[in-house]
Motif scaffolding. Structure first.
Motif, PDB file in Angstrom:
ATOM      1  N   LYS A  47     -70.283  -3.150  45.802  1.00 60.38           N
ATOM      2  CA  LYS A  47     -71.113  -2.838  46.927  1.00 60.38           C
ATOM      3  C   LYS A  47     -72.017  -3.909  47.373  1.00 60.38           C
ATOM      4  N   ASP A  48     -72.262  -4.911  46.292  1.00 59.69           N
ATOM      5  CA  ASP A  48     -73.186  -6.006  46.529  1.00 59.69           C
ATOM      6  C   ASP A  48     -72.372  -7.121  47.394  1.00 59.69           C
ATOM      7  N   VAL A  49     -71.121  -6.995  47.622  1.00 54.31           N
ATOM      8  CA  VAL A  49     -70.348  -8.022  48.273  1.00 54.31           C
ATOM      9  C   VAL A  49     -70.927  -8.497  49.947  1.00 54.31           C
ATOM     10  N   ASP A  50     -71.123  -7.233  50.299  1.00 49.66           N
ATOM     11  CA  ASP A  50     -71.597  -7.317  51.620  1.00 49.66           C
ATOM     12  C   ASP A  50     -73.038  -7.256  52.069  1.00 49.66           C
ATOM     13  N   SER A  51     -73.826  -7.363  50.909  1.00 49.42           N
ATOM     14  CA  SER A  51     -75.181  -7.416  51.199  1.00 49.42           C
ATOM     15  C   SER A  51     -75.855  -8.795  51.490  1.00 49.42           C
ATOM     16  N   LYS A  52     -77.191  -8.844  52.106  1.00 52.21           N
ATOM     17  CA  LYS A  52     -77.444 -10.283  52.215  1.00 52.21           C
ATOM     18  C   LYS A  52     -77.329 -11.124  51.241  1.00 52.21           C
ATOM     19  N   LEU A  53     -77.957 -10.457  50.056  1.00 55.17           N
ATOM     20  CA  LEU A  53     -78.027 -11.173  48.761  1.00 55.17           C
ATOM     21  C   LEU A  53     -76.691 -11.620  48.339  1.00 55.17           C
ATOM     22  N   GLY A  54     -75.818 -10.454  48.354  1.00 51.81           N
ATOM     23  CA  GLY A  54     -74.417 -10.923  47.996  1.00 51.81           C
ATOM     24  C   GLY A  54     -73.927 -12.043  48.676  1.00 51.81           C
ATOM     25  N   ARG A  55     -73.830 -12.078  50.067  1.00 52.94           N
ATOM     26  CA  ARG A  55     -73.446 -13.231  50.610  1.00 52.94           C
ATOM     27  C   ARG A  55     -74.001 -14.382  50.208  1.00 52.94           C
ATOM     28  N   TYR A  56     -75.206 -14.524  49.830  1.00 50.96           N
ATOM     29  CA  TYR A  56     -76.146 -15.594  49.424  1.00 50.96           C
ATOM     30  C   TYR A  56     -75.352 -16.217  48.215  1.00 50.96           C
ATOM     31  N   LEU A  57     -75.127 -15.111  47.284  1.00 46.90           N
ATOM     32  CA  LEU A  57     -74.471 -15.371  45.710  1.00 46.90           C
ATOM     33  C   LEU A  57     -72.954 -15.432  46.011  1.00 46.90           C
ATOM     34  N   ALA A  58     -72.553 -15.451  47.078  1.00 48.93           N
ATOM     35  CA  ALA A  58     -70.909 -15.369  47.213  1.00 48.93           C
ATOM     36  C   ALA A  58     -70.189 -15.820  46.434  1.00 48.93           C
ATOM     37  N   GLU A  59     -69.935 -17.066  46.028  1.00 48.75           N
ATOM     38  CA  GLU A  59     -68.954 -17.403  45.127  1.00 48.75           C
ATOM     39  C   GLU A  59     -69.098 -16.761  43.859  1.00 48.75           C
ATOM     40  N   LYS A  60     -70.339 -16.638  43.208  1.00 42.53           N
ATOM     41  CA  LYS A  60     -70.441 -15.950  41.694  1.00 42.53           C
ATOM     42  C   LYS A  60     -69.948 -14.695  41.815  1.00 42.53           C
ATOM     43  N   LEU A  61     -69.560 -13.869  42.986  1.00 39.71           N
ATOM     44  CA  LEU A  61     -69.434 -12.665  42.921  1.00 39.71           C
ATOM     45  C   LEU A  61     -67.812 -12.389  43.150  1.00 39.71           C
ATOM     46  N   LYS A  62     -67.176 -13.575  43.191  1.00 44.61           N
ATOM     47  CA  LYS A  62     -65.661 -13.494  43.246  1.00 44.61           C
ATOM     48  C   LYS A  62     -65.033 -13.528  41.900  1.00 44.61           C
ATOM     49  N   ALA A  63     -63.998 -12.723  41.844  1.00 45.43           N
ATOM     50  CA  ALA A  63     -63.346 -12.718  40.540  1.00 45.43           C
ATOM     51  C   ALA A  63     -62.744 -13.868  40.153  1.00 45.43           C
ATOM     52  N   GLU A  64     -62.401 -14.787  40.873  1.00 45.37           N
ATOM     53  CA  GLU A  64     -61.976 -16.061  40.639  1.00 45.37           C
ATOM     54  C   GLU A  64     -62.791 -17.288  41.276  1.00 45.37           C
ATOM     55  N   PRO A  65     -63.967 -17.456  40.867  1.00 48.83           N
ATOM     56  CA  PRO A  65     -64.746 -18.471  41.735  1.00 48.83           C
ATOM     57  C   PRO A  65     -64.033 -19.781  41.401  1.00 48.83           C
ATOM     58  N   TRP A  66     -64.357 -20.738  42.018  1.00 51.29           N
ATOM     59  CA  TRP A  66     -64.087 -22.245  42.013  1.00 51.29           C
ATOM     60  C   TRP A  66     -64.403 -22.826  40.575  1.00 51.29           C
ATOM     61  N   TYR A  67     -65.262 -22.390  40.055  1.00 52.63           N
ATOM     62  CA  TYR A  67     -65.656 -22.952  38.996  1.00 52.63           C
ATOM     63  C   TYR A  67     -65.014 -22.682  37.541  1.00 52.63           C
ATOM     64  N   LYS A  68     -64.159 -21.725  37.790  1.00 43.29           N
ATOM     65  CA  LYS A  68     -63.463 -21.179  36.786  1.00 43.29           C
ATOM     66  C   LYS A  68     -62.622 -22.367  35.883  1.00 43.29           C
ATOM     67  N   ASP A  69     -62.273 -23.338  36.830  1.00 41.13           N
ATOM     68  CA  ASP A  69     -61.537 -24.454  36.062  1.00 41.13           C
ATOM     69  C   ASP A  69     -62.497 -25.534  35.843  1.00 41.13           C
ATOM     70  N   VAL A  70     -63.800 -25.381  35.852  1.00 41.22           N
ATOM     71  CA  VAL A  70     -64.732 -26.573  35.638  1.00 41.22           C
ATOM     72  C   VAL A  70     -65.429 -26.164  34.230  1.00 41.22           C
TER      73      VAL A  70
END
Lengths: 361, 633
Positions: free
Chosen positions: A99-122
């Motif tokens: 439910k947080d994905v579409d909140s304002k905060l959720g959009r700000y934190l966007a990548e962190k909320l993803k299941a596979e954020p880009w930093y998974k390889d970093v």
């Protein structure tokens, strides 16, 4: 290449990191001029109040993500080889609610909320959290080895690394960018100014960036130990309230947060928010108090920091202001530490461009 | 580790009592703030106000001894200036006097008012001011405290001999972008809690102490409970107002830009270069010439010495200050002479005479780009386009500097580029050969500004093609285009090709100092500092050839029977030329140096490891001849 005198305005994590990278070039003579220095605690000086840690929120494929990605190896190196910097490895778990994905905060934190954020390889040891680890409240989550930075040690460490390289520090309260070149420690005018004034870029003469706004974060620093960092994508206490905690290196205490209050300038502690922060932290991580209530939190102090957020993103660009060549590096919001080296590198590159003789159209 | 062990939060006891236990004992947050800064007025104000007093909190943050020019912050300056001890007295209606001081201490207000005195100053600079006088005035300006922000009189270090006063153009036509969540003026006026006070630099210490004393007194009068009650009440009221204001993002102030702008047709923002008046050479052999302007144009068309041409044009405008073409020619000559600052000053002066002069606008756009003032360059190009192609961009739709935050140059750039592209598309079938070469140049400058160099190369090449097709009706400009092409190639790392372009430019116009300078820069980039120094010294030598050529020229022009002490550069105390002494003749063209040439030369020497040579290159000039032995130029 060019010899030059440079004034870096601002001694937060951005200014110090930029000064440090510039100082690696022996041909630059650098003065760090700032109103606040490591060791100060003031509402205008955001850096000491930060967590700090490595939790990228930048979106995949953006320049901001590049900055975060560039910064990770530097922090990792510090954690591994330089205990004196006050950076240590720490396991982290990130909990997300759908439910947080579409909140304002959720959009700000966007990548962190993803299941596979880009930093998974970093970052090392990246893994998804299992259904049983997530429980019923959270829809997805991941864990990895991150770093937690004790700002009280790290900022002075950055300063001392600068001092080792001959950087000179000067207290100054500048009203306008054009006043900066005149305070270079050599007594001669600086060739270039680096603006790392964060939220104060709003009012610094010659900059006055109206896109700057604070995102207020309130925290509680406690002596209790968690040995883990964790965060939740949102809370039920309001869309500007979050829950996170992290344990700082070298006895820095455990920081409980927090809030993301946009446009909120209030420097004063909100006691009710403090209680909610503590409650949420204990709920997320009962090990803090061995399952007991918040009265078992041993408080060191409360904190309020104003994240220097810039609408439109961090500004790293060169500009001539009233005849003064300026390289900007400000507007790092809540990601100043985790992007610090990436941003500073770009700033250093722009400094080089300014100082290179330019062809005339 | 089980992070969600299902542990319940302990709800033992009243949450408020828990709060008391945790927080009341720990005032470290406030304490940290107070420690080290000592009791200050800020702190005394703050203790009276707990909780979410947003606008006051922001003022707290912004409260500084900042000399931010009032015009630049007008809309939210109200907040910023309120509690600010260096603030301004707002003369606008509606700024009511603060309520709280009078509530707590009726004498407070008058005490505070006594502590401050309004410092008025008139910032009009009448036309009679000479540049030197104005510079002195400006020095004074800068050390004084900020003054009343009224539209009629505001100088922001901007010099201009304009009849209506400097204030206008210096006034920041600057509106913050709509949108930022911040308490707006409407909130501010509703509250009317605070008062703008003005602080005179000389007495500020005393005044500060008085305010401080007043504040402390007030602090002692209030107990903690009082504060809490008041704060809570205030909080409730504020939250409502604040929410509304923040989310509406209203600004009740809008600068009337037209009021200020049009006498010079050019809205200046404090981020514009603000270079000031043109500085004339002290001695000028053309000062008694009958028609120096024609002299100058002849020298230019013959590809003669640019410093000489510039002198001729200077004489022309000193004779006839409103000679528009002479100002334009002066600017162009100086730019080609690699003297950017004089070029800008001259072209800006031309614009005061005719705000829509196309060559001046284009020349300025290029000079601004060279100097790093890209946003100013873009706006200048926009104006150029609107003047030449009003069907694409009607003049009333030209961007006001107030519309766009200057920290968003990309938006401005996109806007202007799209106009230029439409102008480019006007040529039938998009044929580059029939395209207006000036549109091509404008586009080239735009792409260059954004470092899109390959596109810029295309544009300048196309402009060159159409020039060679004979489509321009201005004097041959091919050498300028070759130079622009070269500069673009150079900045994109194609140094060898750049050098070829510069050499073509110099072939067409050997006196083209700028191309010679660029040649020097490119030699640096390919790692040939010796050759670079040669080119730079060669360019500087052209600046010095004035005396020799000057004497010759004046003979031709004035038919005077003149004798000198041995020609240009000779010693002795012979009679000079054109009424000037020998020494004066030799010292000509010293006023305006080329900072680029000198700085770059110094850098070359430093990079060569020759500090001894570098030290001989000073901001005021260099004795070029003394390098002849070591360098071949």
């Amino acid at each position: 290449m060019a010899h030059a005198r440079i004034v870096v305005v601002g001694a937060g994590v951005a200014g110090l990191t930029t000064a440090l990278l510039l100082a690696k070039e022996s041909r630059y003579q650098i003065t760090v001029a700032a109103k606040h220095m490591p060791g100060d605690y003031d509402i205008e000086y955001a850096s000491p109040w930060a967590g700090a840690n490595y939790w990228p929120i930048s979106e995949a494929g953006t320049e901001a993500a590049e900055w975060d990605e560039t910064t990770w190896p530097e922090l990792e190196d510090l954690a591994r080889h330089h205990p004196e910097a006050g950076v240590h490895f720490q396991e982290t778990a990130i909990y997300n609610r759908t439910k947080d994905v579409d909140s304002k905060l959720g959009r700000y934190l966007a990548e962190k909320l993803k299941a596979e954020p880009w930093y998974k390889d970093v970052v090392p040891n990246f893994r998804q959290l299992s259904r049983e680890q997530l429980g019923t409240q959270y829809s997805n989550g991941h864990a990895f080895t991150s770093v937690c930075i004790n700002t009280a040690i790290y900022l002075p460490w950055l300063a001392s690394q600068c001092l080792l390289k001959g950087v000179v520090f000067k207290r100054a309260n500048l009203k306008h960018v054009r006043d900066a070149p005149g305070i270079h420690h050599t007594g001669q005018k600086a060739d270039l100014v680096v603006n790392c004034t964060g939220l104060s870029s709003l009012k610094l003469g010659g900059v006055e960036d109206q896109n700057m706004m604070p995102i207020r974060g309130q925290t509680v620093l406690v002596r209790n130990e968690a040995n883990i960092m964790c965060s939740s994508s949102g809370t039920d206490d309001g869309e500007e309230e979050v829950c996170y905690l992290m344990q700082r290196a070298a006895g820095g205490g455990t920081l409980l947060g927090g809030s993301y209050q946009r446009g909120n300038w209030d420097s004063q502690l909100d006691p009710n928010l403090a209680i909610r922060i503590m409650k949420r932290a204990v709920e997320l991580c009962p090990a803090l108090t061995d399952g007991k209530g918040i009265e078992h939190l041993d408080i060191i102090r409360h904190g309020v920091g104003l994240r220097p957020y810039r609408q439109g993103g961090t500004r790293i660009e060169k500009e001539r202001i009233d005849g003064v060549w300026t390289v900007h590096n400000y507007g790092h919001g809540g990601f100043g530490y985790q992007a610090s080296y990436g941003c500073a590198k770009k700033a250093v590159k722009l400094v080089g461009e300014v100082l290179t003789p330019r062809s005339s159209l | 580790m089980a992070f969600l062990g299902g542990a319940e939060c302990s709800t033992a006891g009243n949450p408020l009592s828990q709060f008391t236990k945790h927080v009341q004992d720990d005032k470290s947050l406030q304490r940290d703030r107070l420690v080290g800064s000592g009791p200050t007025v800020q702190d005394t104000f703050r203790t009276q106000r707990n909780g979410l007093d947003q606008e006051a909190a922001m003022q707290d943050f912004l409260q500084q001894n900042s000399q931010v020019p009032p015009e630049a912050l007008k809309p939210f300056a109200m907040e910023q200036m309120r509690r600010d001890l260096d603030g301004y007295r707002m003369s606008s209606p509606g700024a009511s006097s603060p309520a709280w001081p009078t509530e707590f201490d009726p004498g407070e207000q008058s005490r505070l008012e006594r502590a401050f005195k309004t410092s008025k100053s008139s910032n009009f600079v009448p036309r009679g001011f000479s540049p030197a006088e104005f510079q002195r005035f400006q020095q004074m300006e800068r050390t004084q405290s900020p003054r009343i922000s009224s539209p009629s009189a505001q100088v922001h270090g901007y010099q201009r001999p304009m009849g209506m006063g400097y204030g206008m153009s210096g006034m920041g036509l600057y509106n913050p972008m709509p949108g930022p969540q911040r308490p707006m003026e409407s909130v501010v006026q509703n509250k009317g809690k605070d008062r703008m006070v003005e602080l005179d630099d000389k007495d500020w210490e005393q005044q500060f102490a008085e305010i401080d004393a007043a504040g402390k007194e007030r602090e002692r009068e209030l107990s903690d409970e009082d504060i809490d009650t008041l704060a809570n009440a205030a909080m409730e009221a504020e939250l409502g107002d604040m929410d509304r204001a923040i989310f509406n993002g209203e600004y009740s102030h809008n600068f009337d830009t037209d009021a200020f702008g049009n006498f010079d047709g050019f809205h200046h923002h404090q981020r514009d270069p603000n270079l000031g008046d043109y500085l004339f050479e002290d001695s000028n052999i053309f000062s008694n010439a009958k028609d120096p302007y024609s002299e100058g144009t002849r020298i230019m068309s013959e590809g003669g010495n640019l410093s000489l041409a510039a002198l001729a044009f200077e004489a022309a405008v000193q004779k006839t200050p409103d000679h528009l073409d002479a100002w334009v020619a002066l600017g162009q000559a100086q730019a080609q002479n690699e003297k950017e600052t004089p070029a800008i000053r001259a072209l800006e002066q031309a614009l005061t005479l005719d705000p829509n002069n196309l060559p001046a606008l284009m020349g300025l756009a290029i000079s601004y780009t060279n100097e790093g003032y890209e946003p100013t360059a873009y706006r200048t190009l926009e104006r150029w386009l609107s003047t030449k192609y009003p069907s694409i961009l009607p003049p009333d739709q030209v961007s006001q500097s107030s519309e766009m935050g200057f920290t968003d140059r990309h938006l401005l750039h996109e806007k202007v580029t799209s106009h230029f592209i439409r102008a480019a598309q006007l040529s039938p079938g998009g044929d580059t050969k029939t395209m207006d070469p000036d549109v091509q140049v404008g586009l080239g400058v735009l792409f260059y500004g954004r470092e899109e160099y390959s596109k810029a190369v295309d544009c300048f090449s196309a402009a060159l093609d159409s020039t060679t097709e004979g489509l321009t009706n201005s004097p041959p400009q091919a050498h300028l285009l070759w130079n622009r092409l070269g500069a673009t190639l150079a900045n994109s790392g194609r140094s060898e090709e750049a050098i070829q372009a510069y050499e073509e430019a110099l072939r067409l116009c050997p006196g083209f100092v700028r191309a010679r300078y660029n040649l020097g820069v490119s030699c640096i980039n390919i790692g040939c500092p010796q050759e670079a120094a040669q080119h730079l010294l060669g360019a500087l030598a052209m600046h010095e050839v004035v005396e020799r050529e000057g004497v010759q020229r004046v003979r031709e022009v004035m038919g005077e029977d003149v004798t000198t002490g041995g020609g240009g550069g000779g010693g002795g105390s012979g009679v000079g030329v054109g009424g000037l002494t020998e020494g004066e003749v030799r010292r000509m063209a010293r006023m305006n140096q080329s900072t680029n040439l000198l700085e770059t030369l110094r850098r070359v020497f430093t990079n060569m490891g020759r500090r001894d040579l570098a030290e001989r290159v000073q901001g005021g000039g260099v004795d070029v001849e003394s390098f002849r032995g070591e360098f071949d130029f």
